[in-house]
Design a protein around this motif. Structure first.
Motif, mmCIF file in Angstrom:
data_model
loop_
_atom_site.group_PDB
_atom_site.id
_atom_site.type_symbol
_atom_site.label_atom_id
_atom_site.label_comp_id
_atom_site.label_asym_id
_atom_site.label_seq_id
_atom_site.Cartn_x
_atom_site.Cartn_y
_atom_site.Cartn_z
ATOM 1 N N THR A 21 -6.627 -10.290 -7.108
ATOM 2 C CA THR A 21 -6.196 -9.288 -8.086
ATOM 3 C C THR A 21 -6.072 -7.914 -7.434
ATOM 4 O O THR A 21 -5.114 -7.179 -7.691
ATOM 5 C CB THR A 21 -7.186 -9.230 -9.258
ATOM 6 O OG1 THR A 21 -7.241 -10.512 -9.895
ATOM 7 C CG2 THR A 21 -6.762 -8.191 -10.283
ATOM 8 N N TYR A 22 -7.038 -7.555 -6.578
ATOM 9 C CA TYR A 22 -6.948 -6.282 -5.858
ATOM 10 C C TYR A 22 -5.701 -6.243 -4.976
ATOM 11 O O TYR A 22 -5.027 -5.214 -4.878
ATOM 12 C CB TYR A 22 -8.181 -6.073 -4.977
ATOM 13 C CG TYR A 22 -9.502 -6.137 -5.695
ATOM 14 C CD1 TYR A 22 -9.655 -5.627 -6.981
ATOM 15 C CD2 TYR A 22 -10.620 -6.712 -5.093
ATOM 16 C CE1 TYR A 22 -10.861 -5.692 -7.640
ATOM 17 C CE2 TYR A 22 -11.830 -6.776 -5.746
ATOM 18 C CZ TYR A 22 -11.959 -6.264 -7.018
ATOM 19 O OH TYR A 22 -13.162 -6.334 -7.675
ATOM 20 N N TRP A 23 -5.407 -7.365 -4.338
ATOM 21 C CA TRP A 23 -4.263 -7.425 -3.419
ATOM 22 C C TRP A 23 -2.935 -7.288 -4.168
ATOM 23 O O TRP A 23 -2.073 -6.497 -3.790
ATOM 24 C CB TRP A 23 -4.326 -8.735 -2.653
ATOM 25 C CG TRP A 23 -3.286 -8.914 -1.593
ATOM 26 C CD1 TRP A 23 -2.331 -9.889 -1.537
ATOM 27 C CD2 TRP A 23 -3.086 -8.124 -0.422
ATOM 28 N NE1 TRP A 23 -1.557 -9.744 -0.414
ATOM 29 C CE2 TRP A 23 -2.009 -8.670 0.287
ATOM 30 C CE3 TRP A 23 -3.730 -6.997 0.092
ATOM 31 C CZ2 TRP A 23 -1.540 -8.133 1.487
ATOM 32 C CZ3 TRP A 23 -3.270 -6.457 1.288
ATOM 33 C CH2 TRP A 23 -2.190 -7.017 1.963
ATOM 34 N N VAL A 24 -2.788 -8.051 -5.231
ATOM 35 C CA VAL A 24 -1.549 -7.975 -6.024
ATOM 36 C C VAL A 24 -1.421 -6.606 -6.678
ATOM 37 O O VAL A 24 -0.351 -5.987 -6.664
ATOM 38 C CB VAL A 24 -1.514 -9.094 -7.087
ATOM 39 C CG1 VAL A 24 -0.274 -8.964 -7.969
ATOM 40 C CG2 VAL A 24 -1.528 -10.465 -6.419
ATOM 41 N N GLY A 25 -2.511 -6.113 -7.261
ATOM 42 C CA GLY A 25 -2.479 -4.799 -7.898
ATOM 43 C C GLY A 25 -2.183 -3.685 -6.917
ATOM 44 O O GLY A 25 -1.420 -2.754 -7.220
ATOM 45 N N GLY A 26 -2.770 -3.765 -5.732
ATOM 46 C CA GLY A 26 -2.489 -2.766 -4.719
ATOM 47 C C GLY A 26 -1.034 -2.786 -4.288
ATOM 48 O O GLY A 26 -0.427 -1.734 -4.064
ATOM 49 N N GLY A 27 -0.459 -3.988 -4.165
ATOM 50 C CA GLY A 27 0.952 -4.093 -3.795
ATOM 51 C C GLY A 27 1.863 -3.451 -4.823
ATOM 52 O O GLY A 27 2.811 -2.730 -4.481
ATOM 53 N N LEU A 28 1.580 -3.685 -6.091
ATOM 54 C CA LEU A 28 2.390 -3.083 -7.155
ATOM 55 C C LEU A 28 2.216 -1.561 -7.166
ATOM 56 O O LEU A 28 3.191 -0.823 -7.377
ATOM 57 C CB LEU A 28 1.995 -3.673 -8.507
ATOM 58 C CG LEU A 28 2.359 -5.152 -8.712
ATOM 59 C CD1 LEU A 28 1.791 -5.662 -10.032
ATOM 60 C CD2 LEU A 28 3.874 -5.348 -8.674
ATOM 61 N N ALA A 29 0.979 -1.104 -6.940
ATOM 62 C CA ALA A 29 0.749 0.341 -6.876
ATOM 63 C C ALA A 29 1.493 0.949 -5.691
ATOM 64 O O ALA A 29 2.068 2.043 -5.785
ATOM 65 C CB ALA A 29 -0.748 0.631 -6.771
ATOM 66 N N GLY A 30 1.503 0.235 -4.561
ATOM 67 C CA GLY A 30 2.218 0.725 -3.391
ATOM 68 C C GLY A 30 3.713 0.810 -3.612
ATOM 69 O O GLY A 30 4.376 1.745 -3.139
ATOM 70 N N VAL A 31 4.258 -0.152 -4.342
ATOM 71 C CA VAL A 31 5.688 -0.116 -4.678
ATOM 72 C C VAL A 31 6.001 1.121 -5.507
ATOM 73 O O VAL A 31 6.996 1.818 -5.270
ATOM 74 C CB VAL A 31 6.088 -1.401 -5.428
ATOM 75 C CG1 VAL A 31 7.465 -1.254 -6.051
ATOM 76 C CG2 VAL A 31 6.070 -2.599 -4.485
ATOM 77 N N ALA A 32 5.143 1.398 -6.500
ATOM 78 C CA ALA A 32 5.358 2.564 -7.353
ATOM 79 C C ALA A 32 5.251 3.858 -6.560
ATOM 80 O O ALA A 32 6.071 4.779 -6.715
ATOM 81 C CB ALA A 32 4.351 2.562 -8.501
#
Length: 251
Positions: A155-166
């Protein structure tokens, strides 16, 4: 998913092991916090790299789910951006993730009886999950705790990826150096495991393996170091196993 667990877990000396399924899940989530401090920034770095490489934004969560492998995901972004041949991608993935084969020898997959849950645990067996689990005693380990910790890490990994995209979409200038969180994370996890186990010989063997690998085969140092380290650990295990037998014979 209802993995089989023991109804009661004996707490280790000086420690406490959660008993109910809810307590075990909560403990697994808490176990993931230290790793999450490094996983989430790495996920942000992945999202930033995807955007700055000109690749579609959905590649960040797609890689996080299809190839949940941390450092390999970061490399795959660059390889996809440069249209690297598939054979080179496969070889790189094999060399980088070959260490996971050895993780399975001591990771508590045997505690997880449900086949679907066990398949997920094998899929989500990353460095951070292995290091966090290694710091626990046998009495503290359970299927719900292990799975909860691994799900939280992803969850941290997926959430971090989405935050990085934003963040990457809002920042025109490239951001460099964030991937250093990977090295910092492994350093912290190694120190935690060392302090909890006090395995000075294992640390010395690991350091010697890395030194020999860097000197002998710098191009494939990681693979050489892993193979050498496993060989040294097996030799050490054989010696320590024979010592009590020899002492008993002398007595």
């Amino acid at each position: 998913m209802q993995p089989d667990i023991s109804p009661q877990i004996t707490a280790p000396a000086g420690g406490w092991a959660p008993v109910t399924r809810r307590q075990q899940i909560a403990a697994g989530v808490r176990d993931s916090f230290s790793a999450g401090l490094g996983i989430f920034p790495l996920g942000i770095a992945l999202g930033l790299l995807v955007v700055q490489a000109g690749l579609p934004w959905w590649l960040a969560p797609a890689l996080s789910l299809a190839a949940f492998a941390g450092s390999l995901d970061l490399l795959l972004v660059g390889m996809m951006a440069t249209v690297t041949p598939l054979a080179a991608v496969a070889t790189t993935a094999l060399v980088i993730n070959f260490r996971h084969v050895f993780y399975a020898f001591s990771f508590p997959l045997h505690l997880i009886r449900n086949p679907v849950a066990k398949a997920y645990a094998a899929y989500a067996l990353i460095d951070e999950a292995y290091a966090v689990n290694a710091s626990l005693s046998e009495a503290e380990r359970s299927a719900p705790r292990t799975l909860a910790m691994q799900m939280a890490c992803q969850t941290y990994w997926v959430g971090g990826g989405l935050a990085g995209v934003a963040v990457g979409a809002a920042m025109p200038a490239p951001v460099k150096g964030l991937e250093f969180a990977l090295c910092a994370l492994f350093t912290v996890l190694t120190l935690d495991a060392f302090r909890s186990r006090g395995q000075i010989p294992a640390v010395l063997l690991a350091g010697a393996s890395v030194a020999v690998a860097l000197a002998a085969t710098p191009e494939v140092a990681m693979l050489t170091a892993l193979l050498l380290f496993v060989g040294l650990l097996l030799a050490r295990h054989a010696l320590t196993a024979r010592r009590p037998v020899a002492e008993a014979a002398d007595a």
